[in-house]
Design an enzyme around this catalytic site. Structure first.
Site, PDB file in Angstrom:
ATOM      1  CB  SER A  20      -1.070  -0.067   1.035  1.00  4.48           C
ATOM      2  OG  SER A  20      -1.764   1.093   0.943  1.00  4.48           O
ATOM      3  CG  ASP A  54      -6.186  -2.692  -2.826  1.00  3.92           C
ATOM      4  OD1 ASP A  54      -7.018  -1.671  -2.681  1.00  3.92           O
ATOM      5  OD2 ASP A  54      -4.860  -3.197  -3.521  1.00  3.92           O
ATOM      6  CG  HIS A  73      -5.586  -2.905   0.420  1.00  6.56           C
ATOM      7  ND1 HIS A  73      -5.058  -2.359  -0.248  1.00  6.56           N
ATOM      8  CD2 HIS A  73      -4.802  -2.565   1.704  1.00  6.56           C
ATOM      9  CE1 HIS A  73      -4.155  -1.109  -0.050  1.00  6.56           C
ATOM     10  NE2 HIS A  73      -4.161  -1.375   1.425  1.00  6.56           N
TER      11      HIS A  73
END
Length: 512
Positions: free
Chosen positions: A228, A454, A482
């Site tokens: 991320s 996602d 995610h």
């Protein structure tokens, strides 16, 4: 049984409008540079500015900690433009192999504001495979401004609770003005309690810290696993030090070229898609509180959220649940479809007027324990880092225009993602970065992973990052949730492990 959601992305900014008072805590500066002799070979610290040599050559003592790990504090300058000035210490932890190691892999779980220290200590087996842990030392660290590493400090735990109950009328100029006034007061507290480091917790400075960590662990090149926001941190490192990039995996890419407003808009669209996927799955189950078609089910969620906005609910512990807290809790299980049953349970209670389970999810996201203690400063760090990394739209007309675009992109959540610019409008430090593409020209091959469903880092961002980075290849994971690695898919895990352990990149265009 409740399970902890996998949550590492930038959407701690969600419900920014309703939670403009970001909830903060921490400590200040740690003193002193070290004049210890270099502990690394010339190859490891070559090409370093002479003024930074005391940091690159520092002697670090790794000591047993947390049962089965080794821990160390690594000294770095507060301001890389003034290496002879104040310094801080970066808290690091590592797992070590039982036999010969291929080196170290530095891990960042996301955020910004996520603790790599806590990830290695508490989630290493979930985030990595046995094969990877047996081949490399895995190093976690708290980036500057985060938890143990000169953390950003603003509010007491009681003040954080109170801030989460605040709700602004953002349909009125007066309500927006009130939000901006409170944000200015918060910024003053952050500056007073955090000190000089508050202006130096930007991503580029954290990436420079990673190069010192690389030298301290004795690696000539940085091997890195970032999730991320950690992909943005890794890409920033690669752009600053392309010749020092080793084996780098960027999972759940955050496109460095996007503005703050473009990031928020992309997330709004992606979360709306995740909500529809959740609703479809819920309707197929026996205990779903929703009914009808997917459109009707999503409409029922929207009506529920609007009702909480109009009439905040009270949880069983007596705490007020305003719409900002409610939306924050709603978002948390959307990060991982494994946790969708938790959302079903929370919605079931909320439809009956009981927000207790939704508050539980919001507390997980805020890292608040049942006794009222907050275990990290992740929201504070998120705010401080983003205010330095992104120039934000704080003009009233511009924010209203952005708000309209967000509501169009996400009829469910867009309203509660708007007006984030109020948070940084009075921030005591100016942004130090202008969003732009990165290319890391000359870097070794970099593996970018994108998950098609996602919600926090939309798949198209992974495509964009791959196109920007000169040596990158894209691995696609067809799934909801995610990020990809560590979520149990053998195709993804084998591809990542083969790259790290054998240096073999997956074929171009691989889809798992």
């Amino acid at each position: 049984m409740r399970t902890l959601p996998r949550r590492s992305g930038p959407s701690a900014k969600t419900a920014a409008a309703a939670v403009v008072l970001f909830l903060l805590a921490g400590c200040g500066l740690l003193p002193g540079t070290t004049d210890a002799p270099p502990s690394s070979s010339p190859e490891v610290i070559g090409g370093v500015d002479e003024q930074l040599m005391p940091y690159y050559g520092q002697s670090v003592s790794w000591e047993s900690c947390e049962g089965r790990f080794e821990c160390a504090d690594i000294e770095v300058p507060v301001d890389y433009a003034d290496p002879d000035g104040e310094s801080i210490k970066i808290a690091a932890i590592r797992s070590t192999t039982d036999g010969d190691s291929l080196g170290s892999i530095l891990l960042n779980p996301g955020g910004p504001g996520g603790s790599g220290y806590d990830t290695v200590r508490g989630s290493l087996e979930q985030m990595t495979t046995e094969e990877l842990r047996g081949s490399y030392d895995i190093v976690g660290f708290d980036p500057r401004g985060v938890k143990r590493s000169a953390p950003v400090t603003c509010l007491t735990d009681a003040e954080r609770d109170a801030a989460r109950e605040v709700q602004y009328d953002l349909d009125s100029d007066a309500g927006i003005a009130e939000a901006m006034e409170d944000s200015a007061e918060l910024a003053e507290k952050c500056a007073a309690k955090t000190g000089e480091v508050l202006g130096h917790v930007d991503t580029a400075s954290a990436a420079k810290d990673m190069d010192i960590i690389r030298a301290v662990v004795g690696d000539a090149k940085l091997n890195y696993l970032g999730f991320s926001y950690g992909t943005f941190l890794g890409a920033t490192y690669a752009d600053l030090f392309p010749e020092r990039v080793g084996r780098m995996v960027l999972d759940g890419a955050l496109d460095p070229s996007l503005t703050n407003e473009q990031v928020t808009l992309g997330q709004a669209k992606a979360f709306e898609g995740a909500i529809r996927s959740y609703a479809e799955s819920c309707l197929a189950s026996a205990d779903c509180p929703l009914s009808g078609t997917v459109d009707q089910a999503v409409g029922q969620i929207q009506d529920l959220i609007r009702s909480v906005e109009a009439n905040p609910l009270t949880a069983q512990d007596g705490r007020l649940v305003t719409v900002g807290t409610f939306v924050s809790g709603f978002i948390v299980p959307l990060y991982n479809d494994v946790n969708w049953p938790l959302l079903t349970r929370a919605l079931d209670g909320a439809f009956d007027g009981d927000p207790t389970d939704m508050l539980y999810l919001a507390d997980l996201g805020a890292e608040r324990q049942a006794d009222g203690d907050y275990t990290s400063n992740s929201t504070a760090a998120f705010t401080a880092i983003n205010c330095l990394d992104y120039p934000m739209e704080s003009d009233l007309a511009g924010m209203k225009e952005n708000a309209a675009a967000l509501e169009e992109a996400s009829p469910t959540l867009g309203r509660y993602l708007a007006y984030g610019g109020t948070t940084c409008e009075s921030w005591p430090a100016e942004p130090v970065r202008t969003p732009a593409p990165v290319d890391a020209a000359g870097a070794d091959p970099i593996l970018v992973i994108g998950t098609t469903g996602d919600p926090a880092t939309p798949y198209e961002w992974a495509v964009s990052m791959t196109e920007q980075l000169e040596s990158a290849s894209l691995l696609t994971y067809e799934a909801q949730g995610h990020t990809a690695y560590g979520r149990g898919d053998s195709c993804v895990q084998n591809a990542v492990d083969s790259y790290f352990i054998e240096g073999t990149m997956p074929d171009e265009g691989t889809v798992c």
